[in-house]
Structures are given as structure tokens and as C-alpha cells.
Design a protein around this motif. Structure first.
Motif, short mmCIF file in Angstrom:
data_model
loop_
_atom_site.label_atom_id
_atom_site.label_comp_id
_atom_site.label_asym_id
_atom_site.label_seq_id
_atom_site.Cartn_x
_atom_site.Cartn_y
_atom_site.Cartn_z
N CYS A 1 -40.69 -11.36 49.12
CA CYS A 1 -41.82 -11.86 48.32
C CYS A 1 -42.37 -13.11 48.99
CB CYS A 1 -41.39 -12.16 46.87
SG CYS A 1 -40.15 -13.47 46.73
N THR A 2 -43.50 -13.59 48.50
CA THR A 2 -44.09 -14.82 49.03
C THR A 2 -44.14 -15.88 47.94
OG1 THR A 2 -46.37 -14.23 48.43
CG2 THR A 2 -45.55 -13.44 50.57
N GLN B 1 -46.82 -15.31 45.28
CA GLN B 1 -46.49 -14.37 44.21
C GLN B 1 -45.67 -15.06 43.12
OE1 GLN B 1 -44.58 -11.45 46.79
NE2 GLN B 1 -46.20 -9.99 46.39
N ASP C 1 -51.74 -18.49 54.62
CA ASP C 1 -51.05 -17.26 55.02
C ASP C 1 -49.55 -17.48 54.86
OD1 ASP C 1 -50.44 -14.78 55.96
OD2 ASP C 1 -50.67 -15.32 58.09
N SER D 1 -42.30 -7.18 56.22
CA SER D 1 -43.58 -7.31 55.51
C SER D 1 -43.36 -7.21 54.01
CB SER D 1 -44.55 -6.22 55.97
OG SER D 1 -44.01 -4.93 55.73
N VAL D 2 -44.25 -7.84 53.26
CA VAL D 2 -44.16 -7.82 51.80
C VAL D 2 -44.61 -6.45 51.28
CG1 VAL D 2 -44.98 -8.89 49.67
CG2 VAL D 2 -44.65 -10.28 51.72
N PRO D 3 -43.77 -5.78 50.49
CA PRO D 3 -44.19 -4.48 49.96
C PRO D 3 -45.37 -4.61 49.03
CG PRO D 3 -42.19 -5.22 48.88
CD PRO D 3 -42.45 -6.19 50.00
N ARG D 4 -46.22 -3.61 49.05
CA ARG D 4 -47.39 -3.62 48.17
C ARG D 4 -46.95 -3.46 46.72
NH1 ARG D 4 -52.02 0.47 49.72
NH2 ARG D 4 -51.95 -0.95 51.53
N GLU D 5 -47.44 -4.30 45.85
CA GLU D 5 -47.08 -4.24 44.44
C GLU D 5 -47.89 -3.15 43.77
OE1 GLU D 5 -47.40 -7.99 42.57
OE2 GLU D 5 -45.63 -8.82 43.56
N THR D 6 -47.21 -2.10 43.36
CA THR D 6 -47.86 -0.97 42.69
C THR D 6 -47.20 -0.76 41.35
OG1 THR D 6 -46.34 0.58 43.76
CG2 THR D 6 -48.43 0.14 44.87
N SER D 7 -47.91 -0.09 40.49
CA SER D 7 -47.35 0.21 39.18
C SER D 7 -46.19 1.18 39.34
CB SER D 7 -48.42 0.84 38.27
OG SER D 7 -48.93 2.01 38.86
#
Length: 703
Positions: A407-408, A411, A437, A567-573
Motif C-alpha cells: 500500500c502507499t 491510501q 509519487d 507495484s500497488v495492486p489495483r483496488e477493486t470491489s
């Protein structure tokens, strides 16, 4: 054959391994029946069995393992399954190393290593070990190399002894200081035990002084009527009612009341304990502790008087104050009983799982009975409350492994903004900034959010509820001069800073800020654990924490976390995994009969084929005997030689690998390393519902 009857034959072998070697069916290997073994092999095995050092012989190119009693101890949970197994299957994590050893010695060469560093799976967890290793060829009757004799001497303790000695000295000094601080803190007023069957009350000296027992009164037999007489008359019936409730239901005992002092005044205390039961479910004993909450109660009463006519102001501020008081109250309770939670959590959650599983099954079988459905729903809600309580206690006791993810800081800030403003109040201004960034980090997101919230509340208190709190995150490179002596390596880090404009701390106070039980707050308003838990979390995450402060200007806390290159995973439902859809075969490994029965019934109702084993020893034997399964569903904590982690490690190295789903009410860090679950380790906490079980099984099976 004739040589079996002479002094060099296997009939002269002695020891546990000698019996196992004679009983093993060697005809399944290239060695053939033991009756056909060459004389050279018989003699070499006899010499090996007589050695007190750990020795193992690897015969033929597959390296079939034959070893002595000392090596069986070194093998640990893999013994006796290593006997007769090819070395690359027995030790898959060092297969390449062992293949080179066999090839070299069968070509006539020898190998030796001093303090060789290897990574071995012990209890299913990779562990760094150091060893002295000696390998030499073993000739057959024709004089040609046919096997390898290996001598194994573990030197791990010698290699790391200096580090351990230094760590032990540091820990000893820290423990002494921690004990001194705890004894001088004054909040703990003593402990007591009520032997219910014998109806005898006992306590320590602090407890006896609190209740004004006469000097010389035996501490193992304190008159109960004298203790009850010291309780305020308005509180006695309430205390007795809560004690009886705990004895009858097993519910935790947490009661606040007043105790008469020798000078005629009353002291506010909080008693916390629980009732223990025997195997027949009858009340056995009632241990507990007594905590001084007088300052907090007086503060509450003064606050109530002061704000009685200021209704609007109270409405704006009381929510934050109540939240802080509830956190303090919970911290005091858990500090007193946190040490008791780990030992009973596993059995407690097993009991909840039995109740939950059978309630869900009952609801399915009586789908048309409204009365049953209503009562089952109420019971399941009670089980869920019990499970939540157990989870909270374990989290405070730091018995639950971390679940880190990429995570960053941005977030984290986005998710915390509204919560921080609500917790700190409108009179505190929060300024959040992050790098354009921001680099990702690999941390437990929930723990990091709790850490920032903890630091922000400390900052608000230091500013007396008014001021500016700066929360920022930036990318930074740490060089050797900064990292020296801090137990971190040079490289890229993400720095999270929490700064306030409060009263600040003197250098003397700052030097002790991270020590457990150290606090500058008045009695009853702080446990001194907040910053030590922040320190432990950051260090456990591979980072570093620093604090600077100037009296009258404020305090700055900086948390450093190593940059992650992932890399940060894409936040999806998140979409629910269909709970049904398979007829796979599942092996259920559970030592609790009631839990196992209810789990099997739930799985069979969903169409799965189910095999069962009461522990990992039985499960491993079933699998080695050829049982084919699609998934192993195993409890974490079970009796037996083989641990659940060993079962999981075995499943991983199969071709194809076998899916594994762990379950437990308390992991005891068996399936994690440094309290962190690996990404490929799946854990379903007890108690679980049929829906949670089916969704997790489908998720693991679907890969």
C-alpha cells in the motif's frame, strides 16, 4: 545369507534405528531386500549405528537414506518418514545441494564444509542454520563408489552465540527495568483467588492491605465476611450479583466499586477476573486482579459537575472524551487479563466453533420452523459476540500474526482523514501531505492506521485539545551514517511523520518515552503501553522509529518503513466467491471430535467428499499410503509428532501441489514467521460459519 549370522551381520545391530532398518521394506527401493545387501553395506551400516554423532548414508544415485539414532533426533518431525526416502524428496528445500553431494561422492570425490549456512524447513517455517558437514564415498564389494556417508554436526548455536549472549544481556536489563516500573506504577492493587469448592479466599499482600485485613492474617485463608464489609454498602449487592453471573454463565467479571480506607474514605477500584470450571462443567476457582481507578472516577465526577450547565460544549466534546476513556478502560482490563488469554483462546474458540457449526446445521434442518430459526439466530449472534471478544483479547496480547500487504501512505491518509477528525475534535486542525509519487511499503495496513491514530491522539492530549497536527509522508534515502546502530540497512524508505505544537518533553522524559509502562499522565489516564506498541510494530515491519521534542514547542515522531519494489495492486470491489460448485475430496484434520463432526457434516451437505484424521500424524500416514485429496483442511494446534505446518510443507512440494487451508482459534505463531502470514498461507479463524467455510474453500481450490 550366511553373513547375516556372523558378528558383522545386521543381527548384531542394536538401537531404535537398527530395529526400524530391519523392519523397513527395502524391496521397494533399488537396494532390494535386506537379505541381499552386500557385505560392504552391512558393515558400513553397523559402523554408522554405533556412532554417537548424527550420520546418514545415501545409497545409490537416488540417495536412499539410512541413518542412526542421533540423526533421527536431528531430523525432528521428518523422522521416521525419511528412512528409505530419496534425499531430494526428504529435504526438498536443499535438493540441489544434496544432488551435488551425491554426484561428487559417487564419482570418487569427498566434500567437507565448516559452518555451512543452509535454509531448512523446521516446523514448516524456513530457518537459517549452520552446520559442519563431511561427505565421503562408500564402496561396494567391488570397490566402486556406491553410496555416500554423511556426518552432520549442527553449529548454529556456536555461530550465533555471541549475538544471543548480547541479546540476552540487553533483554535481562530491559526486563529488570520493566518489572521495577510495573511494581512502582501503583495501579495494580493486588490479585486474588476464590477456591469455590472449598469456599476459601486467598490473595497477595497488596490485596490484603487494600481490604484492611489485620497484620499477620494468613494470605491463603482471608475471611470473606471482612472483605465484603469493606465494600461500600451501595455497591455490595451489585458486586455479588456480578460474581454470581460470572459463576453461572462463565462471563468475564469486570466490576467497579468502592472500598473503605483506614481513614474512613472510600477508594474506587475495578475488579477483573473470570470463573474457571472443571471437566464436569462445575465452578472450580475464581482468579482475578484489583486495579486502582480512583483518579479516573474522581476526574469523571469533577468533569460532570463542571460541564453540567454547558450542554452545547459537552455535546461537541464528549464523544471524543468518551472514546478516549473507553480506550483507557479497555486497556486497563486487557493489561490485567491479557496474559491469561493465549492459553485459553484455542479451547474457547473450539467451543464456539462446535456451538456455531451445530446451530447452523440445526437452522438448515429446521428451515420451516420459525421458533427454531428465531432462537438459532439469537444464539449465533451470541457466538459472534464471543468470537469478537476473543479476537480483541488476542490482538492486544500480540498473539495474532500480521497480514502485511502492499500500500502507499496516500491510501492510508485517504482512509484515515474522516476518522481522525472525528476522533480529535473540531478544535484540532489536521494537515496531511504526501509525496507526489509515494513509494509503496509492505506493512499491515490496519496496524499502521492504528499506529497513526494512536500518535495523533497523544498529540491532541499534548496540545490540551487545541492546535495543529501535521501528518506527512515523503520518500527518503537513508545512508550508512544514519543507519549506524539502528538495526536497519541503507536504502530507500518511506517516512511517515506525526508532529504537534504541544507542550513537548524534556530530554530526561524523552529518553524513556518508548519504555513499557512509562507515562507522564496522571494515574488512571494512561498505561504507558501506547508508544511501546508503536515501537514494536514498526520494528516488526522491518523499519525504524525516532522521536524528537522541545519543551514548549512540540513533538515530532518519524516512522521509517522500507520501500517495496512491488507495484500497488489495483483496488477493486471484492466479489464473493461462489460457495458451491465442486465435488472435490477434502481431508479434514482436527483433534477436537465435536468440531470435526460438525465440519464434516457441513462439507458433506455441500456435496464434497470428506476424509478425516484426528491429528497430523494420522493425516500424513494416510497421504503417504496413497490417499488422494484436493485440499487439506487442518487445525493449526494439535497434539502429535507432526505439526500442521509440516503437513502444509509436505503438500507444497508434491507434484502437483495439494491445496492447504489452516484453521485455528489461536495460531501460536506456528504457521507464520515473525508473526506475519506468507501470501500463500490461507487461514480461516474459528469460529466460522458455513458460508465463510465454503467461500474460503472455493477460493483456495480455485487458486
Amino acid at each position: 545369507m550366511q553373513f547375516l549370522d556372523d558378528s558383522h551381520g545386521c543381527a548384531g545391530w542394536s538401537g531404535e534405528m537398527a530395529g526400524r532398518i530391519r523392519a523397513f521394506d527395502w524391496s521397494r527401493t533399488e537396494l532390494g531386500s535386506i537379505d541381499t545387501w552386500p557385505r560392504s553395506l552391512i558393515s558400513t551400516v553397523q559402523l554408522m549405528l554405533a556412532s554417537p554423532l548424527p550420520m546418514v548414508m545415501l545409497w545409490a544415485r537416488p540417495g536412499y537414506m539410512i541413518y542412526n539414532d542421533a540423526y533421527s533426533i536431528f531430523a525432528g518431525g521428518r523422522h521416521p518418514y525419511l528412512l528409505g526416502s530419496p534425499v531430494e524428496l526428504g529435504w526438498p528445500e536443499v535438493a540441489d545441494f544434496n544432488r551435488n553431494v551425491v554426484d561428487t561422492c559417487l564419482a570418487g570425490g569427498t566434500l567437507s564444509y565448516r559452518n555451512k549456512e543452509l535454509v531448512l524447513l523446521r516446523a514448516g517455517v524456513p530457518e537459517d542454520v549452520w552446520m559442519d558437514l563431511y561427505y565421503s564415498p562408500v564402496a561396494n564389494d567391488e570397490g566402486m563408489p556406491a553410496g555416500v556417508m554423511a556426518m552432520v554436526v549442527e553449529t548454529t548455536e556456536l555461530v550465533i552465540s555471541e549475538r544471543l549472549r548480547q541479546a540476552a544481556e540487553n533483554a535481562y536489563r530491559a526486563d529488570n527495568e520493566r518489572v521495577r516500573l510495573a511494581l512502582n506504577a501503583g495501579a495494580l492493587l493486588g490479585s486474588f483467588v476464590w477456591d469455590i469448592k472449598a469456599n476459601v479466599l486467598s490473595g497477595d499482600e497488596r490485596f490484603a492491605r487494600t481490604f484492611s485485613f489485620p497484620p499477620g492474617q494468613p494470605l491463603d485463608n482471608l475471611p470473606q465476611d471482612l472483605a465484603e464489609a469493606q465494600i461500600h454498602p451501595d455497591d455490595r449487592s451489585w458486586v455479588q450479583e456480578q460474581v454470581q453471573r460470572s459463576v453461572q454463565t462463565g462471563a468475564p467479571f469486570n466490576t467497579e466499586y468502592r472500598v473503605l480506607r483506614p481513614d474512613g474514605s472510600y477508594l474506587w477500584v475495578q475488579a477483573s477476573g473470570c470463573c474457571e470450571f472443571d471437566e464436569q462443567g462445575q465452578p472450580l476457582r475464581f482468579p482475578g486482579v484489583l486495579i486502582d481507578i480512583h483518579e479516573r472516577k474522581i476526574a469523571e465526577e469533577s468533569l460532570l459537575k463542571f460541564t453540567r450547565n454547558l450542554e452545547q460544549r459537552v455535546a461537541d466534546e464528549v464523544e471524543g472524551r468518551l472514546l478516549a476513556e473507553e480506550q483507557l478502560r479497555q486497556s486497563q482490563k486487557l493489561e490485567a487479563i491479557g496474559g491469561l488469554t493465549g492459553g485459553v483462546a484455542h479451547d474457547f474458540n473450539n467451543l464456539l466453533q462446535v456451538i456455531s457449526g451445530n446451530l447452523h446445521l440445526l437452522a438448515r434442518h429446521e428451515a420451516g420452523n420459525a421458533n427454531v430459526q428465531r432462537r438459532v439466530s439469537a444464539s449465533i449472534a451470541a457466538v459472534e459476540r464471543g468470537a469478537k471478544l476473543s479476537s480483541q483479547l488476542l490482538a492486544f496480547a500480540r498473539r495474532q500474526p500480521l497480514s502485511p500487504a502492499i500500500c502507499t501512505p496516500q491510501q492510508i491518509f485517504d482512509g484515515l482523514g474522516e476518522l481522525l477528525q472525528r476522533a480529535l475534535g473540531e478544535t484540532v486542525e489536521i494537515r496531511m501531505t504526501a509525496a507526489d509519487d509515494p513509494w509503496p511499503v509492505f506493512v499491515d495496513r490496519n496496524q499502521l492506521e492504528n499506529t497513526i491514530l494512536n500518535l495523533a491522539i497523544n498529540a491532541r492530549d499534548a496540545m490540551l485539545g487545541e492546535g495543529i497536527i501535521e501528518l506527512c509522508a515523503d520518500n527518503i534515502h537513508l545512508d550508512e551514517s544514519f543507519c549506524a546502530g539502528k538495526d536497519i540497512t541503507t536504502g530507500d524508505y518511506v517516512r511517515v511523520t506525526v508532529a504537534d505544537s504541544g507542550s513537548g518533553m524534556s530530554p530526561q522524559v524523552l529518553a524513556h518515552a518508548f519504555e513499557p509502562f512509562f507515562t507522564t499522565k496522571p494515574d488512571g489516564q494512561g498505561t504507558g503501553l501506547g508508544l511501546s506498541m508503536v515501537f514494536g510494530f514498526v520494528k516488526q515491519s522491518g523499519g525504524h522509529v525516532e522521536m524528537s521534542s522541545v519543551v514548549g514547542e512540540g513533538t515530532r515522531v518519524q516512522l521509517y518503513f522500507p520501500r517495496s519494489l512491488r507495484s500497488v495492486p489495483r483496488e477493486t470491489s471484492v466479489t464473493d466467491v461462489p460457495p458451491r460448485g465442486g465435488r472435490e475430496r477434502i481431508l479434514v484434520v482436527e483433534d477436537n471430535d465435536a468440531v470435526r463432526v460438525s465440519t464434516v457434516e457441513m462439507l458433506q451437505e455441500e456435496g464434497y467428499q470428506v476424509l478425516t484424521a484426528a491429528n497430523a500424524d494420522i493425516a500424513m500416514q494416510m497421504l503417504l499410503d496413497g490417499a488422494e485429496v484436493d485440499l487439506i483442511f487442518t487445525d493449526v494446534v494439535m497434539p502429535g509428532l507432526i505439526k500442521s505446518s509440516d503437513l502444509g510443507a509436505w503438500a507444497k512440494v508434491q507434484n502437483p501441489s495439494v491445496a492447504v487451508l489452516f484453521t485455528s482459534g489461536h495460531t501460536r505463531d506456528i504457521i507464520s514467521r515473525n508473526h506475519q502470514l506468507s501470501p500463500d498461507t490461507h487461514l480461516l479463524s474459528k469460529p466460522y460459519s458455513p458460508q465463510a467455510l465454503m467461500q474460503m474453500i472455493r477460493a483456495v481450490l480455485n487458486g
